[in-house]
Scaffold this active site. Structure first.
Site, short mmCIF file in Angstrom:
data_model
loop_
_atom_site.label_atom_id
_atom_site.label_comp_id
_atom_site.label_asym_id
_atom_site.label_seq_id
_atom_site.Cartn_x
_atom_site.Cartn_y
_atom_site.Cartn_z
CG ASP A 145 5.57 3.63 2.04
OD1 ASP A 145 5.39 4.21 2.96
OD2 ASP A 145 4.47 3.69 1.23
CG PHE A 199 -1.80 1.18 1.10
CD1 PHE A 199 -3.02 1.18 0.50
CD2 PHE A 199 -1.48 2.27 1.63
CE1 PHE A 199 -4.21 2.22 0.27
CE2 PHE A 199 -2.12 3.58 1.50
CZ PHE A 199 -3.69 3.29 0.89
CE LYS A 226 -0.88 5.54 7.90
NZ LYS A 226 -0.84 5.14 6.45
C1 LIG Z 1 -0.94 5.30 5.02
C2 LIG Z 1 0.17 4.84 4.03
C3 LIG Z 1 0.26 5.65 2.90
C4 LIG Z 1 -0.48 6.63 2.42
O1 LIG Z 1 -0.47 7.57 3.31
P1 LIG Z 1 -1.61 9.17 2.95
O2 LIG Z 1 -1.14 10.11 4.15
O3 LIG Z 1 -2.81 8.30 3.55
O4 LIG Z 1 -1.24 9.52 1.58
C5 LIG Z 1 1.34 5.29 2.12
N1 LIG Z 1 1.95 4.08 2.44
C6 LIG Z 1 1.86 3.36 3.59
C7 LIG Z 1 3.03 2.28 3.88
C8 LIG Z 1 1.16 3.59 4.53
O5 LIG Z 1 0.70 2.84 5.41
#
Ligand SMILES: *Cc1c(COP(=O)(O)O)cnc(C)c1O
Length: 398
Positions: A223, A138, A252
């Site tokens: 990420d 994700f 986050k």
């Molecule tokens: C939540 C998340 C995103 C996206 O972040 P947003 O602030 O919602 O755009 C991308 N990568 C990972 C691993 C995430 O958990």
């Protein structure tokens, strides 16, 4: 205004893209939140791994008050002290040499993709722009990040997707090696797949990816939007692996709930982002960076990652003990306070039953219950959460 009317208006006036829980939250403190009927909940969601210091932490609230009354926003054509101090703190406590600020996780990944493409084109060849990501990953909801996300359910209906992305199975070094060629600009993975089911790779996986990148010149992008800032029991998820990435994305938990994203990278990578090549109006405002600075200083100064590692062990031990009694749990996995319990059945009804009983949880994928409490959670609250979850699973299993 009463709860029922608010829920009706919510259903009437919002775009219907969220599957919302039928409660209205009005207040939070530490590990607890309260709804509009006065009901108290233990919050083991932390706003999806965001409010790591808990709700309304006094240091964070203090920073918000002070920054709001000092200087809210100026353009990035000017310097501000909080943004400089935050960049310096991130660099001093990570692999990175340079930091670009933005407003969300998706934007941090967009910045990573743009810098990877520009770097690879300038350093190698014009047709070297591909990014290889993994199934079940994700990476966000913008067109480029949803393309990078290895889950067709998030992409369906939004085609045509962005060119230049490929996917291989997660935790499979051979598949990654086979997919790489002279067009590969970067590899993109989460150190632990959060949304995709709290999938923890084998010990040598990140090290293997590092080696593939070193051999080919591709960049390793991690990420760490969910795993970063202490969540896994170390400040950054990559610290468990003994290697360092070339690029890391954060969002986050970085400002404990105030929107912020960041793309961190090595000097030679950052050099591709020459003046005028990228930017964002709101990014890194003195307000948000003051709050992030207070958050990160507290997380580092109070050794919050160590605490998350200890509490995470307790919680995982408790879940593993529960698994022995409840075969509905097939696997318990995770690191620090990012924990998944895989079930033999859909997680949704279990999450609903726990909420009714006063515990907020997340799911991850269809059958995984995800626990992501604030990193300051007390042992007593973990014990209470385990009791509520155990009850819900025992009832659900009958
Ligand atoms: C939540 C998340 C995103 C996206 O972040 P947003 O602030 O919602 O755009 C991308 N990568 C990972 C691993 C995430 O958990």
């Amino acid at each position: 205004m009463d709860t029922k009317a608010l829920l009706e208006w919510s259903a009437k006036y919002h775009t219907p893209n969220y599957g919302r829980t039928p409660i209205v939250l009005v207040r939070g403190e530490g590990t607890r939140v309260w709804d509009s009927d006065g009901k108290e909940y233990l919050d083991f969601t932390s706003g999806i791994a965001v409010t790591s210091l808990g709700h309304c932490h006094p240091v964070v609230t203090g920073a918000i008050r002070e920054a709001a009354a000092t200087l809210l926003h100026v353009s990035n054509i000017f310097n501000t002290a909080p943004q400089v101090h935050l960049a310096k703190l991130l660099v001093e406590h990570s692999f990175a040499d340079r930091v670009f600020f933005c407003n969300s996780g998706a934007e941090a990944n967009e910045a990573a993709f743009k810098v990877a493409r520009k770097y690879a084109k300038e350093r190698f060849a014009d047709d070297r722009y591909e990014i290889i990501a993994t199934h079940n990953s994700f990476h966000g909801r913008t067109l480029a990040t949803v393309t990078a996300t290895g889950q067709p359910k998030y992409q369906h209906g939004f085609e045509p997707l962005m060119p230049g992305f490929k996917h291989v199975p997660y935790n499979d070094l051979r598949a990654m090696e086979r997919a790489m060629d002279s067009r590969t600009a970067a590899i993109l993975v989460e150190p632990i797949q959060g949304e995709g089911g709290v999938n923890v790779p084998d010990d040598g996986y990140l090290r293997g990816l590092r080696k593939l990148c070193d051999e080919s010149g591709a960049l390793l992008i991690l990420d760490e939007i969910q795993t970063g800032v202490g969540r896994t029991g170390r400040l950054w998820g990559y610290e468990h692996s003994g290697i360092e990435p070339d690029v890391m994305t954060l969002a986050k938990a970085l400002a404990n709930g105030i929107p912020i994203g960041a793309m961190l990278c090595r000097e030679h990578v950052a050099a591709a982002l020459t003046a005028g090549t990228h930017g964002s109006t709101f990014a890194g405002s003195p307000f948000v960076t003051s709050v992030a600075l207070a958050t990160l200083t507290t997380i580092i100064g109070d050794k919050i990652p160590d605490r998350a590692a200890r509490t995470g062990h307790e919680l995982m031990d408790g879940l593993r003990a529960m698994q022995k009694k409840l075969p509905v749990i097939t696997q318990v996995r995770g690191q620090g306070l990012l924990i998944g319990a895989e079930l033999t059945r859909p997680a949704g009804p279990v999450v609903d039953a726990c909420r009714e009983a006063g515990l907020l949880l997340l799911s991850a994928g269809e059958k995984v219950v995800r626990l992501a409490p604030p990193l300051i959670v007390e042992s007593a609250d973990c014990a209470r959460a385990l009791a509520i979850l155990g009850d819900a699973l025992a009832r659900d299993a009958r």
